[in-house]
Write a protein that holds these residues in place. Structure first.
Motif, mmCIF file in Angstrom:
data_model
loop_
_atom_site.group_PDB
_atom_site.id
_atom_site.type_symbol
_atom_site.label_atom_id
_atom_site.label_comp_id
_atom_site.label_asym_id
_atom_site.label_seq_id
_atom_site.Cartn_x
_atom_site.Cartn_y
_atom_site.Cartn_z
ATOM 1 N N PHE A 170 6.613 40.225 -29.950
ATOM 2 C CA PHE A 170 6.624 40.571 -31.377
ATOM 3 C C PHE A 170 8.037 40.551 -31.961
ATOM 4 O O PHE A 170 8.244 40.097 -33.081
ATOM 5 N N LYS A 171 8.983 41.036 -31.210
ATOM 6 C CA LYS A 171 10.385 41.026 -31.671
ATOM 7 C C LYS A 171 10.858 39.587 -31.852
ATOM 8 O O LYS A 171 11.541 39.259 -32.814
ATOM 9 N N PHE A 172 10.476 38.713 -30.915
ATOM 10 C CA PHE A 172 10.862 37.314 -31.000
ATOM 11 C C PHE A 172 10.351 36.694 -32.306
ATOM 12 O O PHE A 172 11.100 36.059 -33.044
ATOM 13 N N PHE A 173 9.071 36.886 -32.601
ATOM 14 C CA PHE A 173 8.525 36.293 -33.816
ATOM 15 C C PHE A 173 9.049 36.962 -35.078
ATOM 16 O O PHE A 173 9.192 36.317 -36.115
ATOM 17 N N TYR A 174 9.386 38.233 -35.015
ATOM 18 C CA TYR A 174 10.049 38.900 -36.128
ATOM 19 C C TYR A 174 11.397 38.225 -36.402
ATOM 20 O O TYR A 174 11.731 37.922 -37.553
ATOM 21 N N GLU A 175 12.158 37.975 -35.334
ATOM 22 C CA GLU A 175 13.468 37.332 -35.481
ATOM 23 C C GLU A 175 13.336 35.923 -36.052
ATOM 24 O O GLU A 175 14.136 35.501 -36.873
ATOM 25 N N VAL A 176 12.313 35.190 -35.634
ATOM 26 C CA VAL A 176 12.089 33.837 -36.149
ATOM 27 C C VAL A 176 11.749 33.894 -37.643
ATOM 28 O O VAL A 176 12.302 33.135 -38.447
ATOM 29 N N ALA A 177 10.849 34.790 -38.010
ATOM 30 C CA ALA A 177 10.475 34.922 -39.421
ATOM 31 C C ALA A 177 11.679 35.339 -40.267
ATOM 32 O O ALA A 177 11.925 34.768 -41.341
ATOM 33 N N LYS A 178 12.434 36.316 -39.789
ATOM 34 C CA LYS A 178 13.611 36.787 -40.515
ATOM 35 C C LYS A 178 14.633 35.655 -40.692
ATOM 36 O O LYS A 178 15.201 35.482 -41.769
ATOM 37 N N ALA A 179 14.833 34.871 -39.646
ATOM 38 C CA ALA A 179 15.790 33.763 -39.723
ATOM 39 C C ALA A 179 15.347 32.730 -40.754
ATOM 40 O O ALA A 179 16.169 32.193 -41.509
ATOM 41 N N ASN A 180 14.059 32.441 -40.807
ATOM 42 C CA ASN A 180 13.552 31.478 -41.778
ATOM 43 C C ASN A 180 13.700 31.985 -43.211
ATOM 44 O O ASN A 180 14.015 31.213 -44.118
ATOM 45 N N LEU B 287 20.498 32.534 -38.161
ATOM 46 C CA LEU B 287 19.977 32.319 -36.807
ATOM 47 C C LEU B 287 19.269 33.566 -36.284
ATOM 48 O O LEU B 287 19.711 34.684 -36.546
ATOM 49 N N PRO B 288 18.185 33.373 -35.539
ATOM 50 C CA PRO B 288 17.496 34.532 -34.970
ATOM 51 C C PRO B 288 18.320 35.144 -33.833
ATOM 52 O O PRO B 288 19.153 34.474 -33.233
ATOM 53 N N ASP B 289 18.080 36.402 -33.556
ATOM 54 C CA ASP B 289 18.697 37.078 -32.419
ATOM 55 C C ASP B 289 17.655 37.130 -31.301
ATOM 56 O O ASP B 289 16.790 38.008 -31.298
ATOM 57 N N PRO B 290 17.713 36.189 -30.362
ATOM 58 C CA PRO B 290 16.696 36.147 -29.313
ATOM 59 C C PRO B 290 16.963 37.126 -28.174
ATOM 60 O O PRO B 290 16.166 37.242 -27.255
ATOM 61 N N GLY B 291 18.078 37.816 -28.201
ATOM 62 C CA GLY B 291 18.419 38.733 -27.120
ATOM 63 C C GLY B 291 19.729 38.307 -26.493
ATOM 64 O O GLY B 291 20.481 37.530 -27.056
ATOM 65 N N GLY B 292 19.965 38.803 -25.303
ATOM 66 C CA GLY B 292 21.220 38.494 -24.624
ATOM 67 C C GLY B 292 21.018 37.575 -23.444
ATOM 68 O O GLY B 292 19.939 37.505 -22.864
ATOM 69 N N VAL B 293 22.075 36.877 -23.095
ATOM 70 C CA VAL B 293 22.062 36.021 -21.918
ATOM 71 C C VAL B 293 23.396 36.237 -21.210
ATOM 72 O O VAL B 293 24.444 36.376 -21.848
ATOM 73 N N VAL B 294 23.336 36.290 -19.897
ATOM 74 C CA VAL B 294 24.553 36.531 -19.135
ATOM 75 C C VAL B 294 24.434 35.894 -17.746
ATOM 76 O O VAL B 294 23.345 35.795 -17.178
ATOM 77 N N ASP B 295 25.545 35.424 -17.242
ATOM 78 C CA ASP B 295 25.597 34.913 -15.874
ATOM 79 C C ASP B 295 25.836 36.098 -14.937
ATOM 80 O O ASP B 295 26.591 37.019 -15.269
#
Length: 169
Positions: A142-152, A157-165
């Motif tokens: 749900f957060k993912f699709f909220y971010e996509v809708a908000k970005a549109n 750009l949507p905030d999909p979360g964090g990424v780290v090595d």
């Protein structure tokens, strides 16, 4: 995760916690033309080793047994879709270990080994993770699709979360 920076330690903890709850991913050798296959992962908390059960008559068992081990990749997506990971490590055939077999044995595993825990085809694969990349998206689907809708709507750009090595050694 705009309000919080994802650290390697946080990502690693999320990965291990989610793997404990939902332990199926894709495992394959890190070689051109090699395809990963669905496997159930069993993490040994004390060492961080990930164990997989397979039959000795599979391509994966045969290929993992070449030399002292093979470079491999474990791809993981949590059931709730909040954690995704691509983990690199070394995959090898482990000596038969009755204690590990007893520890992780369950009805799903039993289906693959008609002779039970003593089935001569039962093979343990040992995956020693060394590094990887982990994505963590709090809020899931749900957060993912909220971010996509908000970005549109906002043309940002949507905030999909964090990424780290991460270094898993």
């Amino acid at each position: 995760m705009a309000d919080k920076t994802l650290t390697a330690a946080d990502a690693e903890k999320e990965f291990w916690d989610h793997l404990k709850k939902s332990n199926t991913g894709l495992l394959g050798l890190d070689q051109p033309g090699y395809h990963a296959q669905p496997m159930t992962a069993f993490r040994e908390e004390e060492t961080g080793t990930i164990w997989f059960f397979t039959r000795d008559d599979t391509d994966l068992a045969r290929d993992a047994g070449v030399g002292s081990g093979q470079s491999a990749m474990f791809h993981y997506g949590s059931k709730d879709q909040t954690v995704w990971a691509c983990i690199h490590g070394e995959l090898s055939i482990a000596p038969r270990n009755a204690e590990l077999i007893d520890k992780y044995w369950n009805p799903i595993l039993a289906a693959w080994y008609p002779e039970g825990k003593d089935d001569p085809h039962l093979t343990l694969l040992r995956f020693d993770a060394d590094d990887g990349r982990i994505w963590v998206s709090e809020g899931g689907f749900f957060k993912f699709f909220y971010e996509v809708a908000k970005a549109n709507i906002t043309k940002t750009l949507p905030d999909p979360g964090g990424v780290v090595d991460v270094n898993l050694q």
